[in-house]
Design an enzyme around this catalytic site. Structure first.
Site, PDB file in Angstrom:
ATOM      1  CE  LYS A  52      18.484  57.694  -8.112  1.00 30.34           C
ATOM      2  NZ  LYS A  52      18.148  58.662  -7.052  1.00 30.34           N
TER       3      LYS A  52
ATOM      4  CD  GLU B   6      17.451  62.885  -2.733  1.00 27.18           C
ATOM      5  OE1 GLU B   6      17.537  61.658  -2.577  1.00 27.18           O
ATOM      6  OE2 GLU B   6      17.831  63.462  -3.759  1.00 27.18           O
TER       7      GLU B   6
ATOM      8  CE  LYS C 117      18.712  55.673  -3.638  1.00 30.97           C
ATOM      9  NZ  LYS C 117      18.890  56.696  -2.581  1.00 30.97           N
TER      10      LYS C 117
ATOM     11  CG  ASP D  92      15.452  57.936  -4.989  1.00 29.73           C
ATOM     12  OD1 ASP D  92      14.437  58.660  -4.921  1.00 29.73           O
ATOM     13  OD2 ASP D  92      16.613  58.376  -4.814  1.00 29.73           O
TER      14      ASP D  92
ATOM     15  CD  GLU E 216      16.062  57.941  -1.548  1.00 31.27           C
ATOM     16  OE1 GLU E 216      16.548  56.856  -1.117  1.00 31.27           O
ATOM     17  OE2 GLU E 216      16.773  58.823  -2.065  1.00 31.27           O
TER      18      GLU E 216
ATOM     19  CG  HIS F 237      20.767  62.495  -0.596  1.00 30.80           C
ATOM     20  ND1 HIS F 237      21.157  63.769  -0.957  1.00 30.80           N
ATOM     21  CD2 HIS F 237      20.697  61.769  -1.729  1.00 30.80           C
ATOM     22  CE1 HIS F 237      21.300  63.812  -2.272  1.00 30.80           C
ATOM     23  NE2 HIS F 237      21.032  62.620  -2.770  1.00 30.80           N
TER      24      HIS F 237
HETATM   25  C1  0YR Z   1      20.939  62.813  -9.488  1.00 33.70           C
HETATM   26  N1  0YR Z   1      20.074  59.811  -4.296  1.00 33.70           N
HETATM   27  C2  0YR Z   1      19.572  60.658  -5.179  1.00 33.70           C
HETATM   28  C3  0YR Z   1      21.152  62.641  -8.005  1.00 33.70           C
HETATM   29  C4  0YR Z   1      20.609  61.270  -6.080  1.00 33.70           C
HETATM   30  C5  0YR Z   1      20.025  61.939  -7.288  1.00 33.70           C
HETATM   31  O1  0YR Z   1      19.821  63.651  -9.685  1.00 33.70           O
HETATM   32  O2  0YR Z   1      21.293  63.898  -7.432  1.00 33.70           O
HETATM   33  O3  0YR Z   1      19.426  60.982  -8.073  1.00 33.70           O
HETATM   34  O4  0YR Z   1      21.354  62.194  -5.353  1.00 33.70           O
HETATM   35  O5  0YR Z   1      18.386  60.840  -5.205  1.00 33.70           O
HETATM   36  O6  0YR Z   1      19.302  59.222  -3.407  1.00 33.70           O
HETATM   37 MG    MG Z   2      17.315  59.993  -3.531  1.00 32.65          MG
END
Ligand code: 0YR
Ligand code: MG
Length: 371
Positions: free
Chosen positions: A174, A255, A172, A203, A229, A305
């Site tokens: 970001k 989450e 995954k 995400d 996400e 999550h």
């Molecule tokens: C860092 N996972 C998330 C972490 C992660 C966050 O902020 O807490 O990126 O848990 O979105 O899917």
């Molecule tokens: Mg997340």
């Protein structure tokens, strides 16, 4: 299993790098905030929630545990699962001040500790107590390679290493730059480097608005993404429903949702395709199971999550039939008596009795913060 004591703890565990960022947070530590619950017959249950290691708010969680929940628990029978959960979760005075937030994540820690006790009393790992494993092998997807703070060339290198050397098939990344074309460029580069067979999810951690997401998705569809996400603000059901209708990329979220009702609202609105409950934000294992069952009855896949970095979720994921895989972020595993283990892209099934939340004495000594 008469409850003798409820003792909160706060641990701040350093990450495996100096810091990471997603689109909304920059963190250096993961907070393991929760409680040990002991019984008259000498059992010790552990439960915790996951935080961004912000001590003042972590102390509100432990204060909530000791001031609000502990008095309701002392002297009770820990094996009375559902009745105790109702006593805590449906307490009118506590519902008055919070059906979400601090009271809820404090309750998550307490409920996990109670289940940990029950599984230990039954001498079973939690997944077994919950009815046994529904899958032979639980696949892991790797989030730890794809932080927004990682420059593009390192991102490519880490993705390649995860696939070619560590055996993952799913990762995954970001997203969530102010300019989404920066994200698109990173995604295209990773897809090109890894080829068509690797699962890539993205995400945005709630960062963008609807028009930004729609413009981005139109272009990102060509990259072949497993899910998008938290594209937008966590509670915005309407915008997620509109986006879900307007793109071929499946929407994943959950989450940041605190209640089973919040999940039902998204499911009813057809605003989510991958359901991502977190046992450390919902009111523990009891409410997690409500959400997973709700998703399952709508034939939606559940991919938790890992606010617990997988320690408890590995049990829930092995036992719940709606699960298709589980997130992997290996930040806190060495704090536990039985650390999560992933080999060749699959989570190994835990063997120790309990819910996977038992801390080591060394972790407590190294990372404890004042309550
Ligand atoms: C860092 N996972 C998330 C972490 C992660 C966050 O902020 O807490 O990126 O848990 O979105 O899917
Ligand atoms: Mg997340």
């Amino acid at each position: 299993m008469k409850i003798r004591s409820v003792e909160p703890f706060i641990l701040h565990v350093p990450l495996n790098v100096a810091s990471i960022s997603d689109s909304t947070h920059t963190i250096t530590h993961w907070g393991v905030v929760g409680t040990r619950i002991t019984t008259e017959d000498g059992l010790e249950g552990y439960g915790f929630t996951g935080t961004h290691a912000h001590l003042p708010s972590d102390q509100l969680i432990t204060r909530c545990i000791s001031a609000c929940y502990a008095p309701l628990l002392i002297g009770e029978d820990a094996s009375d699962g559902t009745r105790l959960w109702l006593k805590l979760a449906r307490n009118p005075a506590l519902q008055w001040v919070g059906r979400a937030g601090i009271t809820q994540i404090a309750l998550a820690a307490v409920d996990i500790a109670l289940w940990d006790l029950r599984a230990k009393a039954a001498r079973m790992p939690l997944w077994k107590l919950l009815g046994g494993a529904t899958t032979e092998k639980l696949e892991a997807y790797n989030t730890d390679i794809g932080w927004l703070s990682i420059p593009k060339d390192t991102l490519l290198e880490r993705s390649r290493r995860a696939i070619e050397e560590e055996g993952f098939r799913r990762i995954k990344l970001k997203v969530g730059h102010d300019d989404p074309m920066i994200d698109l460029d990173r995604l295209e580069a990773v897809r090109k480097a890894l080829g068509p067979n690797v699962t890539i999810a993205i995400d945005a951690n709630g960062r963008w608005d609807l028009p930004t997401c729609q413009r981005f998705c139109e272009k990102a569809e060509a990259v072949s993404l497993h899910w998008f996400e938290e594209p937008m603000w966590y509670d915005d059901v309407r915008s997620h429903a509109i986006l879900a209708r307007s793109t071929r990329i499946p929407i994943a979220l959950g989450e940041q949702l605190y209640t089973a009702e919040a999940f039902s609202t998204f499911i009813d609105a057809e605003a989510v395709q991958y359901v991502q409950p977190d046992v450390t934000r919902l009111a523990g294992i009891t409410e997690y199971l409500q959400v997973a069952d709700r998703a399952h009855s709508s034939r939606l896949p559940v991919v938790a999550h890992v606010g617990d970095m997988g320690q408890v979720h590995v049990h829930l994921s092995y036992s719940h039939p709606a699960t298709t895989m589980l997130e992997y972020i290996p930040w806190i595993k060495d704090c536990f008596a039985e650390p999560i283990r992933v080999e060749n892209g699959y989570y190994l099934r835990p063997e120790m009795p309990g819910a996977g939340a038992t801390l080591t004495a060394a972790a407590i000594v190294s990372y404890a913060k004042p309550l």
